[in-house]
Enzyme design. Structure first.
Site, PDB file in Angstrom:
ATOM      1  N   LYS A 238      99.209 -32.394  46.972  1.00 22.00           N
ATOM      2  CA  LYS A 238      98.859 -31.007  46.185  1.00 22.00           C
ATOM      3  C   LYS A 238      98.664 -29.794  47.605  1.00 22.00           C
ATOM      4  O   LYS A 238      98.983 -29.079  47.171  1.00 22.00           O
ATOM      5  CB  LYS A 238      97.791 -31.166  45.217  1.00 22.00           C
ATOM      6  CG  LYS A 238      97.756 -31.954  44.148  1.00 22.00           C
ATOM      7  CD  LYS A 238      97.090 -31.591  43.006  1.00 22.00           C
ATOM      8  CE  LYS A 238      97.556 -32.323  41.932  1.00 22.00           C
ATOM      9  NZ  LYS A 238      96.575 -32.561  40.886  1.00 22.00           N
ATOM     10  N   ARG A 239      98.409 -30.489  48.599  1.00 20.23           N
ATOM     11  CA  ARG A 239      98.167 -29.403  49.481  1.00 20.23           C
ATOM     12  C   ARG A 239      99.506 -28.881  50.200  1.00 20.23           C
ATOM     13  O   ARG A 239      99.264 -28.182  50.840  1.00 20.23           O
ATOM     14  CB  ARG A 239      97.177 -29.993  50.646  1.00 20.23           C
ATOM     15  CG  ARG A 239      95.481 -29.783  50.318  1.00 20.23           C
ATOM     16  CD  ARG A 239      94.596 -30.349  50.808  1.00 20.23           C
ATOM     17  NE  ARG A 239      94.569 -31.866  50.682  1.00 20.23           N
ATOM     18  CZ  ARG A 239      94.239 -32.675  49.390  1.00 20.23           C
ATOM     19  NH1 ARG A 239      93.599 -31.942  48.657  1.00 20.23           N
ATOM     20  NH2 ARG A 239      94.415 -33.480  49.282  1.00 20.23           N
TER      21      ARG A 239
END
Ligand code: GLU
Length: 428
Positions: A238-239
């Site tokens: 997600k980063r």
């Protein structure tokens, strides 16, 4: 009913958007309703305003919903159903403290065994439960049999009672866990098919088990989408910025292209470039591959260019400005990203004063252009301008390019001319 059930805990990930798109497409195909449900049960991770962001993003992608729910508003149902499970002996109160559980997890780790709840509180008598003053969570009892379901993508899947374990359904603060709230809401909202990421595969038998214990016998169909890998073949976290939908939009990818890409990912489709409305005509979840899909930004670039080329004039003018649709299409030869193309077009239309070493020539050209009648044909424009100014070669083309485009390199002026000739006196 179909549903998309995001948690308002961060920027929307392309994996989430893919699930939203596919649920939406399938709902439309089946002529069924589509629910947007914000799963805000994890208070600590919820971010203020994310529900609004989610709605705005989905709208950009043409996704509309027939009903909207905030999961926490269903709390009374979650509590009632948890009480019912307790009364029916399908669930039990667990008084084990965090530190006791932590110690047992450590123990299992030392022995190299997978940790399972050891049933301590399941063995308590009714009286012991009544008299216990400690805070408690509610756990499900394990099913007495394996739980199976057929996944539309992965095929038959089977889970042993130990895989289900005595999972927690209500926390000590009397709020439901994700699995419980989700299982109850899908039941109450009459959801018949769930398409979501494969990180939820192990949750599915738990959710089915909850509903079975509540006496709900309608079967929900599942399709778990394989994960998306980054270019190095690792799970896209997600980063990673590429994985954020907002980041892709901000970088200049059109929603049409992102949607096209996400439906195409790991899929067999009759065509490569399409709209969501077109995909509704032929989409089949069974064509999605079981293997992970690799995110390929170059391919997304290509799709973005194709979608710019196919977009209607109105759509392009809403992005690039009135009368600039064809110019935007022309500039796809230079870039696939809306922002970059917009930057180039803005340069053309912005005031130009700096011509480097061609200052003198640029002023001569500008004065002449302002006086002349602008021909339709570049060859004519060039020869007339050359003869009027007596400039030639680099001393003609470089200042002319700077005057017309604001930069010292770019597409063939003879080709660009067609798209800017009507505005030429305004842009120089
Ligand atoms: N709130 C869950 C998530 O965002 C939803 C999973 C599901 O679709 O059930 O991952």
């Amino acid at each position: 009913m179909y549903r998309f059930a995001p948690s308002p805990t961060g920027d929307m990930h392309i994996g989430n958007l893919r699930a939203a798109l596919l649920n939406f497409i399938c709902a439309k195909q089946a002529k069924k309703g589509f629910i947007l449900r914000i799963e805000d049960t994890d208070k600590e991770r919820n971010l203020e305003g994310k529900d609004k962001d989610i709605k705005e993003l989905l709208t950009k992608f043409g996704i509309t919903w027939d009903a909207f729910y905030i999961q926490s508003h269903n709390l009374k149902f979650h509590r009632n159903f948890a009480s019912k499970l307790l009364q029916d002996g399908k669930a039990f109160c667990c008084f084990c403290s965090e530190s006791e559980l932590e110690a047992k997890k450590e123990e299992a780790k030392k022995l190299g065994k997978a940790y399972r709840y050891d049933g301590t509180c399941e063995r308590l008598s009714d009286l012991e439960v009544l008299e216990c003053q400690k805070p408690f969570v509610i756990r499900m009892k394990k099913p007495p049999h394996a739980l199976n379901f057929t996944d539309e993508i992965k095929g038959e899947l089977s889970f042993e009672p130990d895989d289900i374990d005595n999972f927690v359904i209500m926390r000590a603060d009397k709020t439901p866990t994700y699995n419980f709230a989700c299982a109850v809401d899908d039941m109450l909202m009459d959801v018949e098919c769930v398409i979501r990421g494969e990180d939820h595969v192990s949750n599915t038998p738990k959710q089915d088990w909850i509903r079975e214990c509540l006496g709900y016998d309608k079967k929900i169909t599942y399709a778990h989408l394989p994960i998306i890998l980054n270019e190095d073949g690792k799970k896209m976290s997600k980063r990673e910025s590429d994985s954020s939908v907002k980041f892709l939009l901000d970088s200049g990818y059109l929603p049409e292209a992102i949607a096209n890409y996400l439906v195409l990912l790991g899929n067999k489709t009759p065509v490569e470039i399409f709209t969501i409305d077109e995909a509704i005509e032929w989409f089949d979840i069974k064509n999605i591959s079981k293997s992970p899909a690799k995110f390929d930004i170059k391919f997304l670039n290509y799709l973005n260019r194709e979608h710019i080329l196919r977009a209607s004039d109105d759509r392009l003018e809403s992005i690039f400005g009135k009368g600039r649709a064809n110019l935007a299409k022309f500039y796809t030869q230079e870039s696939s990203l809306v922002n970059e193309i917009l930057g180039k077009i803005d340069k053309i239309y912005s005031k130009k004063d700096n011509f480097d070493k061609w200052q003198k020539e640029a002023v001569i050209l500008r004065n002449e252009i302002l006086k002349m009648e602008i021909p339709d044909d570049f060859a004519k424009f060039k020869s007339e301008l050359m003869s009027k100014t007596s400039l030639k070669g680099k001393a003609f083309f470089m200042p002319l390019r700077l005057l017309l485009t604001g930069v010292d390199h770019g597409p063939e002026l003879s080709e660009l001319y067609l798209f800017i000739k009507d505005d030429i006196k305004e842009i120089i």
